[in-house]
Design a protein around this motif. Structure first.
Motif, short mmCIF file in Angstrom:
data_model
loop_
_atom_site.label_atom_id
_atom_site.label_comp_id
_atom_site.label_asym_id
_atom_site.label_seq_id
_atom_site.Cartn_x
_atom_site.Cartn_y
_atom_site.Cartn_z
N THR A 83 1.18 -0.91 -0.33
CA THR A 83 0.30 0.32 -0.34
C THR A 83 0.94 1.12 0.05
N TYR A 84 0.39 2.42 -0.81
CA TYR A 84 1.23 3.36 -1.00
C TYR A 84 -0.03 4.54 -0.84
N TYR A 85 1.28 5.61 -0.41
CA TYR A 85 0.47 6.87 -0.50
C TYR A 85 1.10 7.50 -1.75
N GLN A 86 -0.41 8.11 -2.55
CA GLN A 86 0.01 8.38 -3.52
C GLN A 86 0.45 10.04 -3.51
N VAL A 87 0.90 10.33 -4.05
CA VAL A 87 0.65 12.11 -3.40
C VAL A 87 1.28 12.53 -5.22
N GLU A 88 0.55 14.26 -5.30
CA GLU A 88 1.03 14.04 -6.78
C GLU A 88 1.14 16.42 -6.06
N PRO A 89 2.79 16.19 -6.24
CA PRO A 89 3.77 17.47 -5.52
C PRO A 89 3.03 18.80 -6.97
N ARG A 90 3.11 20.09 -5.45
CA ARG A 90 2.29 20.68 -7.15
C ARG A 90 3.90 20.77 -8.33
N ASP A 91 4.17 20.75 -8.09
CA ASP A 91 5.53 21.42 -8.96
C ASP A 91 6.07 20.43 -9.52
N GLY A 93 5.49 16.39 -12.54
CA GLY A 93 4.35 16.25 -12.94
C GLY A 93 3.47 15.01 -12.95
N ALA A 94 4.05 14.29 -12.37
CA ALA A 94 3.63 12.44 -12.62
C ALA A 94 3.77 12.42 -10.76
N PRO A 95 2.71 11.51 -10.14
CA PRO A 95 2.94 10.95 -8.79
C PRO A 95 4.08 10.11 -8.76
N VAL A 96 3.80 10.60 -6.98
CA VAL A 96 4.71 9.58 -6.59
C VAL A 96 3.96 8.89 -5.38
N TYR A 97 4.89 7.29 -5.41
CA TYR A 97 4.21 6.40 -4.62
C TYR A 97 5.09 5.88 -3.36
N LEU A 98 4.53 6.26 -2.32
CA LEU A 98 5.59 6.10 -0.76
C LEU A 98 5.12 5.03 -0.33
N ASN A 99 5.76 4.37 0.27
CA ASN A 99 5.26 3.00 1.61
C ASN A 99 4.84 3.74 2.53
N ILE A 100 3.23 2.73 2.93
CA ILE A 100 3.31 3.55 4.03
C ILE A 100 3.45 2.63 4.96
N ILE A 101 4.83 1.60 5.20
CA ILE A 101 4.66 1.08 6.08
C ILE A 101 6.37 2.34 5.98
N ASP A 102 7.49 2.43 5.25
CA ASP A 102 8.55 2.93 5.25
C ASP A 102 9.25 4.14 4.71
#
Length: 182
Positions: A83-91, A93-102
């Motif tokens: 499971t990942y946090y799918q975050v789209e930084p304001r600046d 182009g594409a979303p970044v996927y950050l693992n919810i564990i580490d």
């Protein structure tokens, strides 16, 4: 004078009739187009419920660890049994996927999630992916009626030439196009 009026009336009626016939035929074509369009196996992505104790790192800490300041959007997505946090930084182009564990970023996460979504909507886990590309404008294959941009076009190596257009930020299917529809 009256005879001339009837002649003009007849010609104008024929011209109007010639315009109405193609207009009527296009109305008949709409149901035919929808009947011949490929149907997705799954219309909507079903997300599994998450337990609060599954989140080992907070969103704030994960963003700080990856030097991400302000974000435009946030989603929670599951991919490859993680499971990942799918975050789209304001600046960016594409979303970044950050693992919810580490909090570690998933390499090529948006592309991988696009393939996952395309496979899910088609219910096709075996066909190899022929190509994948990010679509930023509408075309003859992906028309304005689909309304989702940017999207990913995932081409599968199948006899029907299936192409799936998916939006990763909303986890939605734009459209399916095969050789017959294309």
């Amino acid at each position: 004078m009256k005879k001339r009026f009837y002649v003009w009336h007849r010609w104008l009626g024929l011209v109007a009739c010639l315009a109405v016939i193609p207009w009527s035929l296009t109305g008949v074509l709409h149901p035919i187009m929808s009947w011949t369009q490929p149907r997705p196996a799954n219309m909507f992505l079903k997300k599994a419920p998450l337990q609060p104790d599954a989140f080992k790192i907070s969103l704030v800490d994960a963003l700080a660890r990856n030097n991400i300041g302000v974000i435009k959007s946030l989603n929670i997505v599951s991919l490859d049994s993680n499971t990942y946090y799918q975050v789209e930084p304001r600046d960016a182009g594409a979303p970044v996927y950050l693992n919810i564990i580490d909090g570690e970023p998933l390499a090529d996460g948006d592309r991988r999630y696009a393939v996952f979504l395309a496979r899910y909507f088609l219910n096709d886990t075996t066909s190899p992916v022929k190509s994948i590309e990010r679509v930023t404008k509408f075309s003859a294959d992906y028309q304005k009626v689909n309304r989702l941009l940017p999207a990913w076009r995932v081409n599968f190596e199948r006899p029907d030439g299936m192409r799936a257009y998916v939006d990763t930020t909303s986890s939605r299917l734009g459209t399916l196009v095969n050789n017959r529809k294309g």
